[in-house]
Write a protein that holds these residues in place. Structure first.
Motif, PDB file in Angstrom:
ATOM      1  N   GLU A 115       0.837  -1.201   0.000  1.00  0.00           N
ATOM      2  CA  GLU A 115       0.000   0.000   0.000  1.00  0.00           C
ATOM      3  C   GLU A 115       0.869   1.247   0.000  1.00  0.00           C
ATOM      4  N   ILE A 116       0.284   2.369  -0.398  1.00  0.00           N
ATOM      5  CA  ILE A 116       0.978   3.652  -0.311  1.00  0.00           C
ATOM      6  C   ILE A 116       1.340   3.889   1.152  1.00  0.00           C
ATOM      7  N   GLY A 117       2.552   4.371   1.396  1.00  0.00           N
ATOM      8  CA  GLY A 117       2.974   4.687   2.756  1.00  0.00           C
ATOM      9  C   GLY A 117       3.853   3.632   3.396  1.00  0.00           C
ATOM     10  N   ASP A 118       4.316   2.643   2.621  1.00  0.00           N
ATOM     11  CA  ASP A 118       5.199   1.621   3.186  1.00  0.00           C
ATOM     12  C   ASP A 118       6.543   2.186   3.611  1.00  0.00           C
ATOM     13  N   GLY A 119       6.972   3.285   3.014  1.00  0.00           N
ATOM     14  CA  GLY A 119       8.196   3.941   3.456  1.00  0.00           C
ATOM     15  C   GLY A 119       9.250   4.069   2.383  1.00  0.00           C
ATOM     16  N   LYS A 120      10.446   4.425   2.820  1.00  0.00           N
ATOM     17  CA  LYS A 120      11.579   4.644   1.925  1.00  0.00           C
ATOM     18  C   LYS A 120      12.842   4.111   2.579  1.00  0.00           C
ATOM     19  N   ILE A 121      13.834   3.796   1.730  1.00  0.00           N
ATOM     20  CA  ILE A 121      15.165   3.396   2.189  1.00  0.00           C
ATOM     21  C   ILE A 121      16.176   4.277   1.475  1.00  0.00           C
ATOM     22  N   PHE A 122      17.135   4.794   2.232  1.00  0.00           N
ATOM     23  CA  PHE A 122      18.204   5.619   1.680  1.00  0.00           C
ATOM     24  C   PHE A 122      19.539   4.985   2.043  1.00  0.00           C
ATOM     25  N   VAL A 123      20.468   4.961   1.089  1.00  0.00           N
ATOM     26  CA  VAL A 123      21.778   4.361   1.308  1.00  0.00           C
ATOM     27  C   VAL A 123      22.847   5.402   1.006  1.00  0.00           C
ATOM     28  N   SER A 124      23.806   5.529   1.922  1.00  0.00           N
ATOM     29  CA  SER A 124      24.929   6.447   1.704  1.00  0.00           C
ATOM     30  C   SER A 124      26.224   5.793   2.175  1.00  0.00           C
ATOM     31  N   ASP A 125      27.323   6.297   1.670  1.00  0.00           N
ATOM     32  CA  ASP A 125      28.633   5.784   2.056  1.00  0.00           C
ATOM     33  C   ASP A 125      29.040   6.327   3.418  1.00  0.00           C
ATOM     34  N   VAL A 126      29.721   5.492   4.193  1.00  0.00           N
ATOM     35  CA  VAL A 126      30.297   5.901   5.469  1.00  0.00           C
ATOM     36  C   VAL A 126      31.809   5.893   5.282  1.00  0.00           C
ATOM     37  N   LYS A 127      32.407   7.031   5.480  1.00  0.00           N
ATOM     38  CA  LYS A 127      33.846   7.166   5.258  1.00  0.00           C
ATOM     39  C   LYS A 127      34.657   6.397   6.295  1.00  0.00           C
ATOM     40  N   GLU A 128      34.272   6.493   7.558  1.00  0.00           N
ATOM     41  CA  GLU A 128      35.041   5.850   8.630  1.00  0.00           C
ATOM     42  C   GLU A 128      34.154   5.655   9.840  1.00  0.00           C
ATOM     43  N   ALA A 129      34.504   4.677  10.666  1.00  0.00           N
ATOM     44  CA  ALA A 129      33.814   4.419  11.928  1.00  0.00           C
ATOM     45  C   ALA A 129      34.863   4.181  13.004  1.00  0.00           C
ATOM     46  N   TYR A 130      34.581   4.641  14.206  1.00  0.00           N
ATOM     47  CA  TYR A 130      35.493   4.497  15.337  1.00  0.00           C
ATOM     48  C   TYR A 130      34.745   3.899  16.510  1.00  0.00           C
ATOM     49  N   ARG A 131      35.398   3.012  17.238  1.00  0.00           N
ATOM     50  CA  ARG A 131      34.849   2.509  18.496  1.00  0.00           C
ATOM     51  C   ARG A 131      35.463   3.360  19.602  1.00  0.00           C
ATOM     52  N   ILE A 132      34.631   4.058  20.329  1.00  0.00           N
ATOM     53  CA  ILE A 132      35.098   5.007  21.341  1.00  0.00           C
ATOM     54  C   ILE A 132      35.896   4.307  22.440  1.00  0.00           C
ATOM     55  N   ARG A 133      35.404   3.174  22.922  1.00  0.00           N
ATOM     56  CA  ARG A 133      36.051   2.481  24.036  1.00  0.00           C
ATOM     57  C   ARG A 133      37.488   2.078  23.732  1.00  0.00           C
ATOM     58  N   THR A 134      37.720   1.497  22.541  1.00  0.00           N
ATOM     59  CA  THR A 134      39.042   0.941  22.233  1.00  0.00           C
ATOM     60  C   THR A 134      39.877   1.806  21.305  1.00  0.00           C
ATOM     61  N   GLY A 135      39.239   2.739  20.629  1.00  0.00           N
ATOM     62  CA  GLY A 135      39.956   3.559  19.661  1.00  0.00           C
ATOM     63  C   GLY A 135      40.117   2.884  18.306  1.00  0.00           C
ATOM     64  N   LYS A 136      39.586   1.650  18.152  1.00  0.00           N
ATOM     65  CA  LYS A 136      39.660   0.962  16.867  1.00  0.00           C
ATOM     66  C   LYS A 136      38.898   1.759  15.815  1.00  0.00           C
ATOM     67  N   LYS A 137      39.321   1.578  14.552  1.00  0.00           N
ATOM     68  CA  LYS A 137      38.589   2.214  13.471  1.00  0.00           C
ATOM     69  C   LYS A 137      38.408   1.235  12.325  1.00  0.00           C
ATOM     70  N   GLY A 138      37.460   1.547  11.472  1.00  0.00           N
ATOM     71  CA  GLY A 138      37.195   0.709  10.306  1.00  0.00           C
ATOM     72  C   GLY A 138      36.008  -0.204  10.504  1.00  0.00           C
ATOM     73  N   GLY A 139      35.846  -1.126   9.565  1.00  0.00           N
ATOM     74  CA  GLY A 139      34.702  -2.032   9.553  1.00  0.00           C
ATOM     75  C   GLY A 139      34.609  -2.954  10.744  1.00  0.00           C
ATOM     76  N   ASP A 140      35.750  -3.240  11.383  1.00  0.00           N
ATOM     77  CA  ASP A 140      35.731  -4.120  12.571  1.00  0.00           C
ATOM     78  C   ASP A 140      34.961  -3.518  13.737  1.00  0.00           C
ATOM     79  N   THR A 141      34.770  -2.212  13.723  1.00  0.00           N
ATOM     80  CA  THR A 141      34.028  -1.559  14.810  1.00  0.00           C
ATOM     81  C   THR A 141      32.551  -1.920  14.799  1.00  0.00           C
ATOM     82  N   LEU A 142      32.064  -2.469  13.694  1.00  0.00           N
ATOM     83  CA  LEU A 142      30.653  -2.791  13.574  1.00  0.00           C
ATOM     84  C   LEU A 142      30.292  -4.137  14.177  1.00  0.00           C
TER      85      LEU A 142
END
Length: 112
Positions: A84-111
Motif C-alpha cells: 500500500e501507499i505509505g510503506d516507506g523509503k530506504i536511503f543508502v549512503s557511504d560511510v567514510k570511517e567508523a570508530y569505536r570510542i572504548r578501544t579507539g579501533k577504526k574501520g569495519g571491525d568496529t561494527l
C-alpha cells in the motif's frame, strides 16, 4: 561501509526488527518520527470523518559493512512491505570511517 536509513510503518517495526536479527544485523538505532507524504490517513471520531497529513513512522539508522548492504535492504523491504501507499523509503549512503570510542579501533571491525 554503508549507512542505511529506512522510514517504515510503526506497525511493521517488529517484523523488520526480527528480519534484521535473522540476517545477523543486531545493532541499529531507531526513532519515532512524524512526516508528511502521499498517504492520507482517514480517521473517524464520534461519527465524523476527517483526514490528517501527519504520518507516524519509525526511522531506522543502520551502518553495515559493504557485503551486508543488499542483505539489509532485502530484509527491510520484505518485512516492511504491505503493498500500500505509505510503506516507506530506504536511503543508502557511504560511510567514510567508523570508530569505536572504548578501544579507539577504526574501520569495519568496529561494527562487530
Amino acid at each position: 561501509m554503508k549507512k542505511i536509513e529506512a522510514i517504515i510503518r510503526k506497525s511493521k517495526f517488529s517484523a523488520v526488527k526480527q528480519a534484521l536479527h535473522e540476517k545477523g544485523i543486531n545493532f541499529f538505532s531507531y526513532w519515532d518520527v512524524t512526516g508528511l507524504g502521499n498517504e492520507k490517513h482517514g480517521h473517524v471520531y464520534r461519527g465524523v470523518s476527517y483526514s490528517t497529513s501527519d504520518i507516524q513512522r519509525r526511522y531506522l539508522s543502520i551502518v553495515v559493512n559493504d557485503d551486508f548492504e543488499q542483505i539489509t535492504i532485502a530484509a527491510i523491504m520484505e518485512a516492511g512491505a504491505t503493498g500500500e501507499i505509505g510503506d516507506g523509503k530506504i536511503f543508502v549512503s557511504d560511510v567514510k570511517e567508523a570508530y569505536r570510542i572504548r578501544t579507539g579501533k577504526k574501520g569495519g571491525d568496529t561494527l562487530n
